[in-house]
Write a protein that holds these residues in place. Structure first.
Motif, mmCIF file in Angstrom:
data_model
loop_
_atom_site.group_PDB
_atom_site.id
_atom_site.type_symbol
_atom_site.label_atom_id
_atom_site.label_comp_id
_atom_site.label_asym_id
_atom_site.label_seq_id
_atom_site.Cartn_x
_atom_site.Cartn_y
_atom_site.Cartn_z
ATOM 1 N N SER A 1 -8.964 -1.613 -2.478
ATOM 2 C CA SER A 1 -8.317 -2.830 -2.978
ATOM 3 C C SER A 1 -8.742 -4.049 -2.165
ATOM 4 N N ARG B 1 0.840 -1.187 0.000
ATOM 5 C CA ARG B 1 0.000 0.000 0.000
ATOM 6 C C ARG B 1 0.885 1.250 0.000
ATOM 7 N N MET C 1 -5.666 7.826 5.835
ATOM 8 C CA MET C 1 -6.753 7.157 5.131
ATOM 9 C C MET C 1 -6.640 5.650 5.386
ATOM 10 N N GLU D 1 -2.072 7.112 2.154
ATOM 11 C CA GLU D 1 -2.543 8.430 1.738
ATOM 12 C C GLU D 1 -3.069 9.175 2.958
ATOM 13 N N GLY E 1 -8.364 0.672 1.746
ATOM 14 C CA GLY E 1 -8.896 1.425 0.611
ATOM 15 C C GLY E 1 -9.930 0.628 -0.165
#
Length: 329
Positions: free
Chosen positions: A270, A246, A264, A249, A268
């Motif tokens: 994914s 990863r 974040m 972010e 996510g």
């Protein structure tokens, strides 16, 4: 005027005329600080020791410098260095008592200083060949975010209920004069083994590696390790950070005269696991490199491919005492 984060990667400003941390113009191109602090170089006689850069060129530790405003150095970096030097002088107990954020800031400044020198070297080499310097967008973002986090040294910049790093600290039975340093700038992994301690930092993983190695770390974190045991755990972390797939972010939230950084979720959108699949043969190659001091070869390390050689745990999963390891330290 609101607080501004300096972003050198926006205009790719890596000249010696601007402060690396703030971007402010310098009085002279000689206004620089050492990447490896003088107190550390003096302690281990590092000044003239070779330091290999990614382009295979060889510098010395004292050659590695970054442009820095005297005002910024006096106000922010010197106090940080003094705090770290004082803690290191006390060994494991002193480092353990340190604020983890300060340790992160110190390691991040050192790592970014190396990145800065690598980029300057890369720019010169590419220009000499008549080419434009470039790097991948993912690496660019990583370095840019590291620099942003580094500004928690000099700006009211706060991490909102998360740590952007994984930290592992051990007591280690090192040789008194040994300076064990290792880094991997692409994954931003850092290890230092000196005095009576060893520490490993993943500088931008939002504690993912801390979670990945939680079970093992909890079992051994209070033990005094033989250096080969520390290098084994260090190899595990360097390899897992390579498997970490990863790119964290962050949301940047200015509030009045302060800046809050919010992480974040790593998962996510994914569906892939956060870490790629662990391959023992590749891990064995990492260990071979980390165990160079003791001369173990890959074939020995992965003689049993399902259970690579370990000095931390025996075949039944029991901890191995450092006192029972009959290898030089």
């Amino acid at each position: 005027m609101p607080v501004q984060i300096y972003s050198p990667f926006e205009k790719f400003n890596f000249s010696n005329t601007s402060c690396f941390l703030t971007g402010q113009p310098l009085q002279s191109t000689e206004e620089k600080i050492q990447v490896f602090p003088q107190w550390l170089m003096s302690l281990y006689k590092l000044e003239d020791q070779p330091f290999k850069l990614l382009d295979e060129s060889i510098a010395t530790y004292k050659d590695l410098k970054i442009p820095c405003s005297a005002q910024v150095n006096d106000a922010f970096l010197e106090p940080l260095e003094n705090e770290i030097a004082e803690a290191f002088a006390k060994g494991y107990k002193g480092v353990r008592a340190l604020n983890e954020l300060r340790l992160f800031q110190w390691a991040a400044k050192l790592m970014y200083g190396i990145v800065f020198n690598e980029i300057q070297s890369g720019i010169k080499m590419q220009h000499a060949q008549g080419e434009q310097f470039s790097m991948s967008q993912s690496i660019l973002l990583k370095f840019s975010q590291l620099h942003m986090m580094l500004q928690s040294i000099n700006l009211p910049l706060y991490f909102e209920e998360f740590k952007p790093f994984s930290l592992f600290l051990f007591k280690v039975n090192n040789r008194e004069e040994e300076f064990g340093y290792r880094d991997e700038i692409n994954t931003q992994t850092f290890a230092l083994r000196i005095k009576d301690f060893g520490l490993i930092l993943c500088l931008q993983d939002n504690q993912a590696n801390r979670g990945y190695h939680h079970e093992i770390y909890e079992k051994i974190k209070e033990d005094t390790l033989h250096p080969i045991q520390f290098e084994e755990f260090s190899g595990r972390v360097f390899y897992s950070n390579y498997l970490f797939n990863r790119l964290p972010e962050y949301n940047i939230l200015p509030v009045n005269d302060e800046i809050f950084i919010e992480d974040m979720p790593l998962r996510g959108v994914s569906s892939k696991p956060v870490f790629d699949h662990w391959v023992n043969k590749t891990y064995g190659q990492v260990l071979e490199n980390f165990w160079k001091n003791w001369g173990f070869l890959l074939l020995e390390i992965i003689k049993d491919p399902e259970h690579p050689m370990s000095f931390l745990f025996d075949a039944e999963g029991n901890k191995i005492s450092s006192q029972s390891i009959l290898l030089p330290i």
